[in-house]
Design an enzyme around this catalytic site. Structure first.
Site: not given
Length: 300
Positions: A104-105, A149, A272
């Site tokens: 992810d990030r 988001h 995810h």
């Protein structure tokens, strides 16, 4: 969690960086995603530590790492700055060249780390992302609805910060619980850690700045790479959840092949949150991929 690991803290340009280290062997950096901490690796780090020296850090703005003040250009939360944090953490432990496993990030930080410091990153595995620039440029209604988001957090301050700070635990549970499997995949201790850390003062602003940077200065850096024809030269393996949004909305491998020279990958039977939803399947992918350096006769 992480009973065989040691905690560490260091400072880079006045920003505290917190993490854990354990195991022995070739160095492997683990980077987490939003809105979590290095605790996402609690189901995989012990097995990885049987083969590697594992270093897992909290990104700036997350976990027990520092939360620098915002700046007008969002430089302090750019993936370029976060990549320098990661590099500093590895060099702090004596590692100038290493593998990276990131979600992810953290995977966006890993992309910038490999692009800016190609001699430091030997190979990398990215979990459930397509390139940031491609995701923004190819946003559809389906993606915008699922990744709401992304567009909420980049709104001007102080509204998104105020809404998160009004009930930070609800924000964590809404973001994480709104995916494929709800909150079921998360161990109580890990979920409690995410809830503790999002309530730390300054976290809401840091989260927003992370995403504001991704929608501004990070895109400038990505566009400069594309314009110059720069591609990642390291072996890159990309995995995404078959029940997740990224694979439904984007041609993941095709987009990464526009940004890297050697790309492989595929789906895992999860959503995810791969490290927590499918830890065994992830290890089955990660171990042979990162162990290739030993098979090629490199320093163990």
């Amino acid at each position: 969690m992480f009973t065989s690991f040691s905690s560490f803290d260091l400072s880079r340009d006045g920003v505290r960086l917190h993490g854990r280290i354990g195991g022995r062997g070739a160095p492997l950096l683990l980077l987490h995603g939003h809105p979590q901490t290095h605790a996402i690796w609690h189901r995989t780090a012990p097995a990885l530590a049987e083969h590697f020296t594992v270093i897992a850090i909290d990104l700036r703005g997350y976990g027990d790492s520092g939360r620098p003040a915002a700046d007008a250009q969002h430089v302090r939360y750019s993936k370029r700055e976060m990549a320098l944090d990661a590099l500093a953490a590895m060099q702090h432990h004596g590692f100038d060249r290493f593998g990276v496993l990131a979600h992810d990030r953290g995977a966006r930080v890993a992309h910038r780390l490999a692009a800016d410091h190609p001699s430091a990153v030997e190979r990398l595995m990215l979990l459930d992302i397509a390139p940031t620039l491609a995701m923004y440029e190819n946003t559809t209604e389906a993606f915008a609805r699922a990744y709401w988001h992304w567009f909420f957090l980049i709104q001007p301050p102080p509204l998104p910060e105020a809404l998160i700070d009004a009930d930070p635990v609800r924000y964590v549970r809404s973001v994480m619980g709104g995916r494929h499997a709800g909150l079921a995949p998360f161990a109580p201790d890990a979920l409690a850690e995410y809830e503790r850390c999002i309530a730390i003062e300054g976290t809401a602003q840091a989260l927003c700045e992370d995403y504001r940077a991704s929608a501004s200065i990070d895109l400038d850096h990505d566009r400069a790479d594309v314009a110059a024809g720069r591609k990642l030269a390291q072996p890159l393996r990309v995995l995404w959840g078959e029940h997740g949004v990224v694979g439904r909305c984007f041609d993941v491998l095709a987009l990464w092949r526009e940004r890297a020279l050697e790309v492989s990958g595929g789906t895992l039977p999860c959503g995810h949150y791969i490290p927590e939803e499918a830890p065994s399947e992830l290890l089955a992918e990660a171990l042979p991929f990162f162990l290739q350096r030993k098979e090629q006769g490199q320093r163990p």
